[in-house]
Write an enzyme that holds these catalytic residues in place. Structure first.
Site, mmCIF file in Angstrom:
data_model
loop_
_atom_site.group_PDB
_atom_site.id
_atom_site.type_symbol
_atom_site.label_atom_id
_atom_site.label_comp_id
_atom_site.label_asym_id
_atom_site.label_seq_id
_atom_site.Cartn_x
_atom_site.Cartn_y
_atom_site.Cartn_z
ATOM 1 N N GLN A 91 24.722 34.392 75.201
ATOM 2 C CA GLN A 91 23.909 34.518 76.274
ATOM 3 C C GLN A 91 24.323 33.319 77.505
ATOM 4 O OE1 GLN A 91 19.889 33.651 74.726
ATOM 5 N NE2 GLN A 91 19.720 32.480 76.624
ATOM 6 N N CYS A 100 17.959 35.401 76.914
ATOM 7 C CA CYS A 100 17.630 35.867 75.537
ATOM 8 C C CYS A 100 16.649 37.224 75.323
ATOM 9 C CB CYS A 100 16.842 34.768 74.790
ATOM 10 S SG CYS A 100 15.194 34.473 75.618
ATOM 11 N N HIS A 254 11.666 31.763 73.562
ATOM 12 C CA HIS A 254 12.966 32.098 73.338
ATOM 13 C C HIS A 254 12.657 33.394 72.493
ATOM 14 C CE1 HIS A 254 17.327 32.137 72.395
ATOM 15 N NE2 HIS A 254 17.229 32.117 71.348
ATOM 16 N N ASN A 283 20.602 35.364 66.469
ATOM 17 C CA ASN A 283 20.331 34.385 67.790
ATOM 18 C C ASN A 283 21.287 35.058 68.713
ATOM 19 O OD1 ASN A 283 19.009 32.670 69.391
ATOM 20 N ND2 ASN A 283 19.740 30.750 68.231
#
Length: 321
Positions: A91, A100, A254, A283
């Site tokens: 990102q 995110c 997050h 992630n």
């Protein structure tokens, strides 16, 4: 990571319904992005206010799957030798962007499309950049629930409509920012017909057993965590270990996607071995972070606060072609 053998057809058929729409009209979208809800400071996760209400039209997996029906290990990257997860992204390139929320929700949605289509061609990725242009605060934060709500009413285009450029404030939802193409002379214009993916239903899931049932039956989910303890850890020598250093952390900022779970024997500080359950998490900080963009998080004691806010899921409508 290996996963227990599963009856693939019984899992994959649970999503095999719905159609794709191909005509886009951005004219009505702005009316739904109420300025009254756009007051949050910069950041990554920014929950919508008031909360997005779930839209549930079918039985939830935890109502028909008992904990004993779910295997002790399961990984959507390896279901009988097939991978159903889309790629791990970054990102933060070409510049820092707190997207995110858009990364986790669109990646999980794309995974579920691949699962429902059983990996058949063509392979679809959802345009993260469109979400950043159109929703919430863009690079200053947002909410996966809002992505799912938006996708139900307006649909999200495929990745080839908008390359990710890590910029946008959520208030730039023009037709060009939904889908565009550029000519050799450098002129760019909106594309008027393109693949759009809608969702049939969406909601939230709470608790480890219910999360596992949802993932097993319908695919990855987007969950909320405290990112500070893993920011540097994922670049260090222990990044392929199971992270277990921050139970009940509560600075939730997050969003990640959970694609499976498992168990592993871990040598503890006192040199004894312990069977540690874990989540398998994708992630959005690049494939050089963690284990090719993924990491394992101890399951069962609210590591990184993953159980505090629940997790977001959506069932996409699936193209028949």
């Amino acid at each position: 990571m290996a996963c227990a053998a599963v009856a693939t057809t019984s899992v994959l058929l649970l999503l095999a319904s719905g159609i794709i729409c191909v005509v886009a009209d951005a004219s009505a979208i702005g009316d739904y992005l109420a300025p009254a809800h756009r007051t949050a400071p910069p950041g990554g996760l920014r929950k919508h206010s008031p909360p997005i209400q779930p839209h549930v039209v079918s039985p939830l997996p935890h109502t028909y799957l008992r904990p004993e029906d779910v295997p002790s290990s399961f990984d959507w990257r390896d279901v009988n030798g097939s991978n159903y997860c889309t790629s791990a992204r970054n990102q933060h390139i070409p510049q820092y962007c707190g997207s995110c929320w858009a990364m986790a929700s669109t990646s999980s949605m794309a995974d579920r499309i691949r699962i429902a289509r059983r990996g058949r061609f063509p392979d679809y990725m959802i345009a993260v950049q469109t979400a950043v242009y159109c929703l919430m605060f863009g690079c200053k934060g947002g909410d996966p629930d809002f992505v799912h709500w938006y996708a139900k009413d307006f649909g999200l285009p495929v990745d080839s409509c908008q390359n990710y450029i890590a910029q946008g404030n959520g208030e730039e939802c023009t037709a060009e920012h939904r889908c565009q193409n550029c000519s050799p002379g450098g002129n760019c214009s909106a594309v008027t017909e393109f693949p759009l993916f809608y969702v049939a239903e969406y909601g939230n899931v709470f608790g480890d057993d219910n999360m596992m049932a949802e993932i097993y039956a319908r695919g990855p989910i987007a969950c909320y965590v405290d990112s500070d303890p893993i920011w540097n850890w994922g670049l260090g020598p222990n990044r392929t270990d199971i992270f277990r250093g921050c139970a009940n952390c509560d600075a939730i900022d997050h969003v990640i996607s959970v694609v499976g779970w498992g168990e592993a024997n871990v040598t503890m500080a006192n040199q004894t071995n312990e069977l540690v359950p874990y989540w398998i998490i994708r992630n959005s900080w690049g494939e050089y972070w963690g284990d090719n963009g993924y990491f394992r998080l101890k399951r069962g004691d609210n590591q990184l606060g993953i159980n505090l806010l629940g997790c977001a899921w959506a069932v996409p409508k699936i193209p028949t072609a």
